[in-house]
Motif scaffolding. Sequence first.
Motif, PDB file in Angstrom:
ATOM      1  N   VAL A  94       7.107 -35.968  64.806  1.00  0.00           N
ATOM      2  CA  VAL A  94       5.790 -35.330  64.841  1.00  0.00           C
ATOM      3  C   VAL A  94       4.857 -36.113  65.757  1.00  0.00           C
ATOM      4  CG1 VAL A  94       3.790 -34.660  63.450  1.00  0.00           C
ATOM      5  CG2 VAL A  94       6.094 -34.366  62.538  1.00  0.00           C
ATOM      6  N   ARG A  95       4.933 -37.425  65.698  1.00  0.00           N
ATOM      7  CA  ARG A  95       4.095 -38.241  66.573  1.00  0.00           C
ATOM      8  C   ARG A  95       4.387 -37.939  68.047  1.00  0.00           C
ATOM      9  NH1 ARG A  95       1.701 -42.775  65.157  1.00  0.00           N
ATOM     10  NH2 ARG A  95       3.185 -43.212  63.474  1.00  0.00           N
ATOM     11  N   TYR A  96       5.660 -37.641  68.358  1.00  0.00           N
ATOM     12  CA  TYR A  96       6.034 -37.318  69.728  1.00  0.00           C
ATOM     13  C   TYR A  96       5.646 -35.901  70.124  1.00  0.00           C
ATOM     14  CZ  TYR A  96       8.857 -41.597  70.070  1.00  0.00           C
ATOM     15  OH  TYR A  96       9.272 -42.900  70.121  1.00  0.00           O
ATOM     16  N   GLY A  97       5.132 -35.109  69.181  1.00  0.00           N
ATOM     17  CA  GLY A  97       4.618 -33.793  69.528  1.00  0.00           C
ATOM     18  C   GLY A  97       5.361 -32.608  68.965  1.00  0.00           C
ATOM     19  N   HIS A  98       6.443 -32.841  68.192  1.00  0.00           N
ATOM     20  CA  HIS A  98       7.152 -31.698  67.612  1.00  0.00           C
ATOM     21  C   HIS A  98       6.302 -31.100  66.490  1.00  0.00           C
ATOM     22  CE1 HIS A  98      11.173 -29.815  67.875  1.00  0.00           C
ATOM     23  NE2 HIS A  98      10.816 -29.304  66.715  1.00  0.00           N
ATOM     24  N   ARG A  99       6.286 -29.767  66.402  1.00  0.00           N
ATOM     25  CA  ARG A  99       5.357 -29.132  65.458  1.00  0.00           C
ATOM     26  C   ARG A  99       5.992 -28.069  64.566  1.00  0.00           C
ATOM     27  NH1 ARG A  99       3.073 -32.942  66.400  1.00  0.00           N
ATOM     28  NH2 ARG A  99       0.910 -33.311  67.015  1.00  0.00           N
ATOM     29  N   GLU A 100       7.243 -27.697  64.759  1.00  0.00           N
ATOM     30  CA  GLU A 100       7.871 -26.707  63.883  1.00  0.00           C
ATOM     31  C   GLU A 100       9.168 -27.298  63.328  1.00  0.00           C
ATOM     32  OE1 GLU A 100       7.609 -25.441  67.313  1.00  0.00           O
ATOM     33  OE2 GLU A 100       5.499 -24.970  66.995  1.00  0.00           O
ATOM     34  N   PHE A 101       9.310 -27.231  62.009  1.00  0.00           N
ATOM     35  CA  PHE A 101      10.490 -27.802  61.371  1.00  0.00           C
ATOM     36  C   PHE A 101      11.012 -26.892  60.264  1.00  0.00           C
ATOM     37  CE2 PHE A 101       8.168 -31.511  62.905  1.00  0.00           C
ATOM     38  CZ  PHE A 101       9.172 -32.284  63.495  1.00  0.00           C
ATOM     39  N   LEU A 102      12.322 -26.723  60.231  1.00  0.00           N
ATOM     40  CA  LEU A 102      13.012 -26.255  59.039  1.00  0.00           C
ATOM     41  C   LEU A 102      13.618 -27.506  58.423  1.00  0.00           C
ATOM     42  CD1 LEU A 102      14.454 -24.551  56.979  1.00  0.00           C
ATOM     43  CD2 LEU A 102      16.057 -23.791  58.743  1.00  0.00           C
ATOM     44  N   LEU A 103      12.926 -28.092  57.451  1.00  0.00           N
ATOM     45  CA  LEU A 103      13.354 -29.349  56.830  1.00  0.00           C
ATOM     46  C   LEU A 103      14.210 -29.003  55.619  1.00  0.00           C
ATOM     47  CD1 LEU A 103      13.334 -32.395  56.643  1.00  0.00           C
ATOM     48  CD2 LEU A 103      11.107 -32.276  55.490  1.00  0.00           C
ATOM     49  N   ALA A 104      15.528 -29.174  55.787  1.00  0.00           N
ATOM     50  CA  ALA A 104      16.486 -28.731  54.774  1.00  0.00           C
ATOM     51  C   ALA A 104      17.192 -29.899  54.104  1.00  0.00           C
ATOM     52  CB  ALA A 104      17.510 -27.786  55.408  1.00  0.00           C
ATOM     53  N   ASP A 105      16.521 -31.047  53.993  1.00  0.00           N
ATOM     54  CA  ASP A 105      17.102 -32.189  53.292  1.00  0.00           C
ATOM     55  C   ASP A 105      17.439 -31.819  51.852  1.00  0.00           C
ATOM     56  OD1 ASP A 105      16.778 -33.757  55.502  1.00  0.00           O
ATOM     57  OD2 ASP A 105      15.015 -34.825  54.773  1.00  0.00           O
ATOM     58  N   GLU A 106      18.457 -32.466  51.315  1.00  0.00           N
ATOM     59  CA  GLU A 106      18.795 -32.268  49.911  1.00  0.00           C
ATOM     60  C   GLU A 106      17.650 -32.741  49.011  1.00  0.00           C
ATOM     61  OE1 GLU A 106      23.653 -32.412  49.489  1.00  0.00           O
ATOM     62  OE2 GLU A 106      22.473 -34.119  48.824  1.00  0.00           O
ATOM     63  N   PRO A 107      17.514 -32.150  47.813  1.00  0.00           N
ATOM     64  CA  PRO A 107      16.487 -32.619  46.877  1.00  0.00           C
ATOM     65  C   PRO A 107      16.651 -34.114  46.600  1.00  0.00           C
ATOM     66  CG  PRO A 107      17.394 -30.535  46.131  1.00  0.00           C
ATOM     67  CD  PRO A 107      18.239 -30.968  47.289  1.00  0.00           C
ATOM     68  N   GLY A 108      15.515 -34.782  46.458  1.00  0.00           N
ATOM     69  CA  GLY A 108      15.536 -36.205  46.177  1.00  0.00           C
ATOM     70  C   GLY A 108      15.367 -37.068  47.405  1.00  0.00           C
ATOM     71  N   ARG A 131      21.828 -35.167  53.928  1.00  0.00           N
ATOM     72  CA  ARG A 131      22.315 -35.162  52.549  1.00  0.00           C
ATOM     73  C   ARG A 131      22.179 -36.562  51.956  1.00  0.00           C
ATOM     74  NH1 ARG A 131      28.274 -33.542  53.000  1.00  0.00           N
ATOM     75  NH2 ARG A 131      28.080 -35.064  54.698  1.00  0.00           N
ATOM     76  N   LYS A 132      22.206 -36.625  50.633  1.00  0.00           N
ATOM     77  CA  LYS A 132      22.118 -37.934  49.989  1.00  0.00           C
ATOM     78  C   LYS A 132      23.199 -38.870  50.499  1.00  0.00           C
ATOM     79  CE  LYS A 132      20.121 -36.651  45.494  1.00  0.00           C
ATOM     80  NZ  LYS A 132      20.400 -36.629  44.040  1.00  0.00           N
ATOM     81  N   VAL A 133      24.395 -38.336  50.636  1.00  0.00           N
ATOM     82  CA  VAL A 133      25.505 -39.180  51.052  1.00  0.00           C
ATOM     83  C   VAL A 133      25.310 -39.687  52.477  1.00  0.00           C
ATOM     84  CG1 VAL A 133      26.923 -37.271  51.924  1.00  0.00           C
ATOM     85  CG2 VAL A 133      28.025 -39.341  51.038  1.00  0.00           C
TER      86      VAL A 133
END
Length: 716
Positions: A239-253, A447-449
Amino acid sequence: MVSNSRRGQYGARRKRAATDNTGVIPQLAKAVREVEAAVMRGHVSATNRTKFQVVALLMREERARLKTDDTISDAERNDAMKRLDGLAAIMAKTAARDTSLIRLLQAETATTPQARAMRKQMLFAGGIDMVVDDAPDVPVTGAVVPEKLRERQVMPVGVKARVRSQPFLEPKLEKLTPPATHYSQLRDWEVIDPILKAFETGAGGGAASMELPDPPRFDRVAPAGRALMPHQAQLVEAVRYGHREFLLADEPGLGKTAQSILAASVADAYPLLCVVPNVVKTNWAQEVARWTPGRRATVISGDGENVDAFADVFIINYEILDRHVGWLQRLGLRGMVVDEAHFIKNPTSQRSRLVTQLANTLRGQIPGDRPLLMALTGTPLINSVEDFKSIWHFLGWIEEIPGQVGEYRPSQQLLDRLDATGLVPSDPGFMAAARREVIDLGIVRRRKVDVAKSLPSKRIVDMPIELDSDEGSSIRRAEAALVERLLARYARILQASDLPPHTIDLKRLQMVAHHEVQESKASSAGDSIFAMLHRIGVAKSELAAQYTAQLAHSVGKVVYFAKHVEALDRAEAAFAAEGIRTVSIRGEQSQLARDRAVKAFQTDPEVKVVVCSLLAAGVGINLQVASDVVLAELSWTAAEQTQAIDRVHRIGQETPVTAWRIIASQTIDAHVADLIDSKQGLAARALDGSDEDLVHSDDLQVDALVGLMLDALRGR
């Protein structure tokens, strides 16, 4: 903008003929010629752009005035209209030469303070002696409320003042670029289906996650006393580099909430709107306070009676978005986060249409600016790759074909990327290349792993919830009555001891609490501490089950613990309504039934949740096929909580374990959670040789009641 009526707004107008060289129209003609000359020279300054926009604004106002001004003749009116038409033709030709000016012709384009000042100057030069400077509402592209929802719109107190306090959203002129006009080799190709097929088949291989920058050596984003994990810092750095759209699909936790909150801070994306499931609204507010303590968050509930209109972060749940979409479009939002974004997978649903409409508003309201848009979900795909479409639409990667609901084409941004590959869908490498281009637009999946080295092997995460139902209100009233009864007893003790009525004496408070606990053990009264915890546990079980269902969709198998039979029953009913298969482990089961349930959970991929009694399943079973535990009710001892978590956190577990404690905020439940944590410190000292300070406590029930009384006394 401004009112169409000039007479009252501008004050006295100098008497003039509509066709002479005085008045507003000659001033507009002069300004138009200056901009035209600048375009011909190939150098259009910021001042000339502002002048071009102001001329367009005043021409619309002058047309409106001429249509209603009964002090001029029809001939004068027609002559003035012809002059305005001539100016409009010149402006159109000028904008055709410099296409970046086209946007400034639009009525909904936001104006700047400089434009407002220039408008005053032109009006004064045109013979208007006084301009009353009423602050107009914020102009917004696409700020339209569907007809069927207009009667349902609300306007919380203070919102109008907020809008009027920031009437202009300054365009980012240095970032404005002319629209692309190049020929696309893909214009006659269907590309959306091949791209979806590429994700379905994993064309090209590799993880569906964009390349992120390395985390910075020093964390300058997290507040004092907190630290980002490396994978979190990577996204914030992007984001600091200027990216502004994300599909953030990290696992819960893995801290998606914290990442999005800090992303907004780095991007200065305020006001920020967070659209979230109802069960996590309170948690979002607490996370904002935790990670950005200098920012104010407000939770929108019901009709928004208690909304802080001047907050930085607005948190709303999907179910009430239809009532608030009107004023949210006028708030000047700079960022939007959609939590559990798979909730908008159906493009024809109302929630999906409203979320997308808000996102379109953000993209269009500040020329040259890119708002922060983040879709958070551990489950981007529920049934099929088709579920991607609505999320990509929200992010602006694809756009809906006009008049064809649910049918999409690539946005210009995506089309440019696909063109750059030099491939078309019939080429062998197109699917792999297209998949990579979409991923690089902003898909992040860990993923967590994958990040196990930076995670502790076991974490306990508190998930506060609000009991906003009638049942919750009844519980809060009962708790208030309990506190009043205890304080009345405490006041009598103070009076008998000749102490001032506002004295806080910890020993006497403990005496009152101890007496209450002993009475509660011998009574089943509805306002006893044990009855209170029972009611709270049952009331929050359904919300806990909803959160567990979200986890199950995201990570697979989840272990759900509750204490009371009613809580277990409600949870199983909620899972059945969600279509989630469960097995249960309860105290009345035979050993054979218990073994069958454990085996089904461990081996049957269709069984997503095991519903466990905290007492019956807390020992003697192995459930390490899961790595997520939900504690819907709290135990009276830290040991029971640990035993429950250790059904999953044990030898053979290869993934970091996350235990989610569901806590009813603003109730005794929160005190019990704090006390359990303090008891953990006591156990660490006694058994593990830890140097943590001992916690003075006779028992958990007494301390919980003392905490309630102290809160009440200090709040008086």
